[in-house]
Write an enzyme that holds these catalytic residues in place. Structure first.
Site, short mmCIF file in Angstrom:
data_model
loop_
_atom_site.label_atom_id
_atom_site.label_comp_id
_atom_site.label_asym_id
_atom_site.label_seq_id
_atom_site.Cartn_x
_atom_site.Cartn_y
_atom_site.Cartn_z
N SER A 23 17.33 11.99 27.94
CA SER A 23 16.21 12.88 27.62
C SER A 23 14.92 12.08 27.44
O SER A 23 14.55 11.32 28.32
CB SER A 23 16.56 13.73 26.39
OG SER A 23 15.60 14.73 26.19
N ASP A 88 19.96 23.13 32.51
CA ASP A 88 19.22 22.50 31.41
C ASP A 88 18.04 23.38 31.02
O ASP A 88 17.17 23.66 31.84
CB ASP A 88 18.75 21.11 31.85
CG ASP A 88 18.24 20.25 30.71
OD1 ASP A 88 17.57 20.81 29.80
OD2 ASP A 88 18.47 19.04 30.75
N HIS A 117 21.14 21.11 28.29
CA HIS A 117 20.53 19.84 27.91
C HIS A 117 21.37 19.05 26.91
O HIS A 117 21.37 17.82 26.95
CB HIS A 117 19.14 20.10 27.30
CG HIS A 117 18.34 18.86 27.11
ND1 HIS A 117 17.81 18.16 28.17
CD2 HIS A 117 17.98 18.18 25.99
CE1 HIS A 117 17.15 17.11 27.72
NE2 HIS A 117 17.24 17.09 26.40
#
EC number: 3.1.2.22
Length: 141
Positions: A23, A88, A117
């Protein structure tokens, strides 16, 4: 290339380092990999840039965007494994695809069908792909 002082201080060769970012953590990972050698780079749910996450229609990188992965990824000379969930909800799957297309040395990515995610690592293929990459593919590159 790892700086000489780094190698001397810690005795670590670049071919012994795998850079892993997830991320927002892909930002320092891509930056580091764009400037120094490593055995490989693994980008898990990466973003193309901060502006492109906040404003999906953004087509260029602005000077105030502190997270320009999209501009740095092409400078990464190591093999790159991208992992991204197709559903996501935080960083759209299109970010992973865009980075993959700009890699110098991409390996077979892992697009986790149905993953969001924060749950990619709960899918069995996640660990299997990591094992395959580290234990078999890197040895043969």
């Amino acid at each position: 290339m790892v700086p000489v002082e780094y190698s001397l201080r810690y005795g670590i060769r670049p071919e012994s380092v795998i850079i892993y970012g997830q991320s927002i953590g892909t930002v320092p990972s891509v930056d580091l990999a764009s400037r120094y050698e490593s055995a490989a780079v693994i980008l898990h749910s990466p973003l193309t840039s901060g502006m492109r996450v906040a404003f999906p229609d953004t087509k260029k990188t602005y000077c105030f965007d502190a997270f320009p992965n999209i501009d740095k990824i092409s400078k990464v000379t190591s093999p790159v494994l991208l992992i991204h969930g197709t559903e996501d909800e935080v960083i759209d799957f299109s970010h992973g695809l865009a980075l993959y297309e700009r890699c110098q040395h991409p390996v077979e990515p892992l697009w986790v069908e149905g993953a969001g995610h924060n749950d990619v690592e709960l899918y069995g293929q996640y660990l299997e792909r990591l094992k395959q990459f580290v234990a078999h593919e890197l040895v043969n590159l």
